[in-house]
Design a protein around this motif. Sequence first.
Motif, PDB file in Angstrom:
ATOM      1  N   ASP A 165       4.836   5.703   1.373  1.00 53.96           N
ATOM      2  CA  ASP A 165       4.925   6.843   2.466  1.00 53.96           C
ATOM      3  C   ASP A 165       3.734   7.218   3.634  1.00 53.96           C
ATOM      4  O   ASP A 165       3.668   8.064   4.567  1.00 53.96           O
ATOM      5  CB  ASP A 165       4.934   7.929   1.993  1.00 53.96           C
ATOM      6  N   ALA A 166       2.321   6.827   3.134  1.00 55.07           N
ATOM      7  CA  ALA A 166       1.170   7.479   3.556  1.00 55.07           C
ATOM      8  C   ALA A 166       1.163   7.418   5.365  1.00 55.07           C
ATOM      9  O   ALA A 166       0.747   8.179   5.805  1.00 55.07           O
ATOM     10  CB  ALA A 166      -0.309   6.443   3.462  1.00 55.07           C
ATOM     11  N   PRO A 167       1.451   5.785   5.964  1.00 52.53           N
ATOM     12  CA  PRO A 167       1.545   5.748   7.378  1.00 52.53           C
ATOM     13  C   PRO A 167       2.524   7.090   7.614  1.00 52.53           C
ATOM     14  O   PRO A 167       2.400   7.383   8.832  1.00 52.53           O
ATOM     15  CB  PRO A 167       1.840   4.438   7.355  1.00 52.53           C
ATOM     16  N   LEU A 168       3.654   7.313   6.786  1.00 48.55           N
ATOM     17  CA  LEU A 168       4.429   8.347   7.792  1.00 48.55           C
ATOM     18  C   LEU A 168       4.598   9.711   8.100  1.00 48.55           C
ATOM     19  O   LEU A 168       5.175  10.373   8.371  1.00 48.55           O
ATOM     20  CB  LEU A 168       5.817   8.326   7.235  1.00 48.55           C
ATOM     21  N   LEU A 212      -6.531   5.638   2.160  1.00 56.68           N
ATOM     22  CA  LEU A 212      -5.737   5.811   0.715  1.00 56.68           C
ATOM     23  C   LEU A 212      -7.688   5.628  -0.510  1.00 56.68           C
ATOM     24  O   LEU A 212      -8.515   4.671  -0.043  1.00 56.68           O
ATOM     25  CB  LEU A 212      -5.462   4.220   0.037  1.00 56.68           C
ATOM     26  N   ASP A 213      -7.007   6.112  -0.916  1.00 54.46           N
ATOM     27  CA  ASP A 213      -7.931   6.156  -2.680  1.00 54.46           C
ATOM     28  C   ASP A 213      -7.916   4.701  -3.489  1.00 54.46           C
ATOM     29  O   ASP A 213      -6.691   4.198  -3.626  1.00 54.46           O
ATOM     30  CB  ASP A 213      -7.807   7.994  -3.826  1.00 54.46           C
ATOM     31  N   PRO A 214      -8.941   4.410  -2.713  1.00 56.55           N
ATOM     32  CA  PRO A 214      -8.764   2.885  -3.957  1.00 56.55           C
ATOM     33  C   PRO A 214      -8.574   2.974  -5.212  1.00 56.55           C
ATOM     34  O   PRO A 214      -7.616   1.661  -5.855  1.00 56.55           O
ATOM     35  CB  PRO A 214     -10.140   1.487  -3.561  1.00 56.55           C
ATOM     36  N   SER A 215      -8.854   3.781  -6.150  1.00 58.81           N
ATOM     37  CA  SER A 215      -8.120   3.537  -7.506  1.00 58.81           C
ATOM     38  C   SER A 215      -7.145   4.261  -8.267  1.00 58.81           C
ATOM     39  O   SER A 215      -6.090   3.447  -8.801  1.00 58.81           O
ATOM     40  CB  SER A 215      -9.427   5.064  -8.390  1.00 58.81           C
ATOM     41  N   THR A 216      -6.500   4.745  -6.609  1.00 58.31           N
ATOM     42  CA  THR A 216      -4.518   5.220  -6.477  1.00 58.31           C
ATOM     43  C   THR A 216      -4.113   4.665  -6.161  1.00 58.31           C
ATOM     44  O   THR A 216      -2.913   4.780  -5.494  1.00 58.31           O
ATOM     45  CB  THR A 216      -4.567   6.609  -7.014  1.00 58.31           C
ATOM     46  N   ARG A 217      -4.354   4.095  -4.660  1.00 58.11           N
ATOM     47  CA  ARG A 217      -3.243   3.520  -3.624  1.00 58.11           C
ATOM     48  C   ARG A 217      -3.128   4.599  -3.368  1.00 58.11           C
ATOM     49  O   ARG A 217      -2.000   4.002  -2.814  1.00 58.11           O
ATOM     50  CB  ARG A 217      -3.024   2.143  -3.864  1.00 58.11           C
ATOM     51  N   SER A 218      -3.241   6.298  -3.271  1.00 53.90           N
ATOM     52  CA  SER A 218      -3.117   7.264  -2.422  1.00 53.90           C
ATOM     53  C   SER A 218      -3.133   7.832  -1.594  1.00 53.90           C
ATOM     54  O   SER A 218      -4.818   7.828  -1.585  1.00 53.90           O
ATOM     55  CB  SER A 218      -2.213   8.380  -3.283  1.00 53.90           C
ATOM     56  N   MET A 219      -2.832   8.507  -0.548  1.00 55.16           N
ATOM     57  CA  MET A 219      -3.402   9.139   0.859  1.00 55.16           C
ATOM     58  C   MET A 219      -3.589  10.979   0.485  1.00 55.16           C
ATOM     59  O   MET A 219      -2.378  11.281   0.121  1.00 55.16           O
ATOM     60  CB  MET A 219      -3.116   8.968   1.837  1.00 55.16           C
ATOM     61  N   LEU A 220      -4.055  11.328   0.171  1.00 55.78           N
ATOM     62  CA  LEU A 220      -4.736  13.115  -0.255  1.00 55.78           C
ATOM     63  C   LEU A 220      -4.591  13.629   1.010  1.00 55.78           C
ATOM     64  O   LEU A 220      -4.994  13.774   2.828  1.00 55.78           O
ATOM     65  CB  LEU A 220      -6.187  13.323  -0.038  1.00 55.78           C
ATOM     66  N   ALA A 224       5.969  18.430  -4.527  1.00 53.43           N
ATOM     67  CA  ALA A 224       5.535  18.654  -2.785  1.00 53.43           C
ATOM     68  C   ALA A 224       7.207  17.514  -2.233  1.00 53.43           C
ATOM     69  O   ALA A 224       6.982  16.645  -2.901  1.00 53.43           O
ATOM     70  CB  ALA A 224       4.696  18.692  -2.440  1.00 53.43           C
ATOM     71  N   THR A 225       7.772  18.476  -1.675  1.00 51.16           N
ATOM     72  CA  THR A 225       8.284  17.403  -1.237  1.00 51.16           C
ATOM     73  C   THR A 225       8.444  17.332   0.624  1.00 51.16           C
ATOM     74  O   THR A 225       8.145  18.608   1.225  1.00 51.16           O
ATOM     75  CB  THR A 225      10.388  18.323  -1.257  1.00 51.16           C
ATOM     76  N   ILE A 226       7.882  16.294   1.228  1.00 52.25           N
ATOM     77  CA  ILE A 226       7.637  15.674   2.263  1.00 52.25           C
ATOM     78  C   ILE A 226       8.352  14.948   3.379  1.00 52.25           C
ATOM     79  O   ILE A 226       9.379  14.574   2.753  1.00 52.25           O
ATOM     80  CB  ILE A 226       6.408  15.257   2.679  1.00 52.25           C
ATOM     81  N   THR A 227       8.596  15.742   4.535  1.00 52.75           N
ATOM     82  CA  THR A 227       9.879  15.468   5.769  1.00 52.75           C
ATOM     83  C   THR A 227       8.869  14.374   6.124  1.00 52.75           C
ATOM     84  O   THR A 227       7.839  14.652   7.004  1.00 52.75           O
ATOM     85  CB  THR A 227      10.783  15.997   6.403  1.00 52.75           C
ATOM     86  N   LEU A 228       9.251  12.855   6.221  1.00 51.82           N
ATOM     87  CA  LEU A 228       8.393  11.821   7.053  1.00 51.82           C
ATOM     88  C   LEU A 228       9.314  11.811   8.462  1.00 51.82           C
ATOM     89  O   LEU A 228       8.472  11.288   8.946  1.00 51.82           O
ATOM     90  CB  LEU A 228       8.830  11.250   5.592  1.00 51.82           C
ATOM     91  N   SER A 229      10.640  11.582   7.780  1.00 49.42           N
ATOM     92  CA  SER A 229      11.621  11.672   8.931  1.00 49.42           C
ATOM     93  C   SER A 229      12.487  11.807   9.446  1.00 49.42           C
ATOM     94  O   SER A 229      13.775  11.550   8.440  1.00 49.42           O
ATOM     95  CB  SER A 229      11.265   9.660   9.447  1.00 49.42           C
TER      96      SER A 229
END
Length: 438
Positions: free
Chosen positions: A293-296, A327-335, A355-360
Amino acid sequence: MRIVSSLWMLALLFSSGCNQPASDESRSVNRTTSQPPVAVKTVAVQSTSTERTTVQPATVLPYYRAEIRAKVSGYVRELSVDIGDFVEVGAPLAKLDVPELDAQVPVIEARISRALAEENRATSQVALAASSVQAAEALVDRASAEQGQVTASLAAANSELSRTQDLVQRGSLQAKLMDESRLRRDSQQARGTAVTSTIASAEAEVDVTRAQHAAAEADLQAAQADTLIARRQLDELRTQLDFATLTAPFTGVITERNIAPGDLVKNEHDATSLLVVSQIDKVRIHIPVPEIDAPLIAHGSTVKLSFPSFAAEEPLSATVTRFSGTLDPSTRSMLVEVEVDNAQRKLLPGMFGQATITLSNNLAVNSLPARAIRFDEQGKAYVYVVAPDETIAIVPIATGADNGHVIEVLSGVKDGDRVVDAHLQRFTTGQKVRLLGN
């Protein structure tokens, strides 16, 4: 008779084995080919406009958090705050006793006084040397003026000697008058030589006094530099003494206290923080968003925040303030970070929420009812696609968002494909079915 009876029984068993019905597998095949097509209902893959969101854990953090440590070593003389106290920026939090620094102040002040005295002495030497230069230059000027007079007198004496010599040769004057004129001429020449020597001596004296003046000015600059160094040392010492008073770097709340009056505090880099100040009238919400989901994520994306502590309340509405972009290499997630006003101090640092984030928005996706999607033993999704000739094709699919009723289908089927709806029976590829009215 007993032997004949046994042979008869063996013959009977052999004949019964030859006439035994077909195996279970054979019966199953015959039954499959002989049974009529299974009646099924189908549903169509639909392309719908949807809002894509991602739901992730959220953590409340203070907007700013400062760990207060000591720059100087000393004993805690005064502690002005405690846990939970509200402090303004610049407010004193604690004061340390640093007697060794206090004792250095009069020493440096005495050094400054001595440097000032040296500076005054050097200033006097500069003034004296300047006067000496002026006196030597005046002597040169007088000697130069006198040299002009001597030059004029010598010219007059030479002229007189020439006239006298001419008159003596004519016999108009006595020879002794020529000797007197020559003596006057020689006297003026000697006087000119003396004046020249005086000028050279005076010019040498000027050079000496100018050198003395330059040396005096150098001494003055050195004395001024010593004074400046001593003053800077005093400023540095007073700065260190200022560090003995711990102050609040910003307006906030004391959230930790690890000292008490009388404690010895050391200025060690890895020492435990003495106090912690947190700014909580505004907080940061940190949300780790997975790679898929990070790119969105975009600035201003809508975020709904809910917390177990306020389960009965409506979720907080906010927007994405900033994100790390990596991306955090340990979790593969973006802050992802969200800022929320917290003037009432309702949200406490450390709170955990969702948290519910609207992506598109208005995203066209293929979807199927959840009941029409099957999963194998490995958890992989598939559907029974019904071909136009009413035969079954088992098609693996990739799924996306799932709200419990409808599941997003990312790949495997396309809009309009018909698949078997909820059914208890398992089907095989190529199996014939009969469609019921939908």
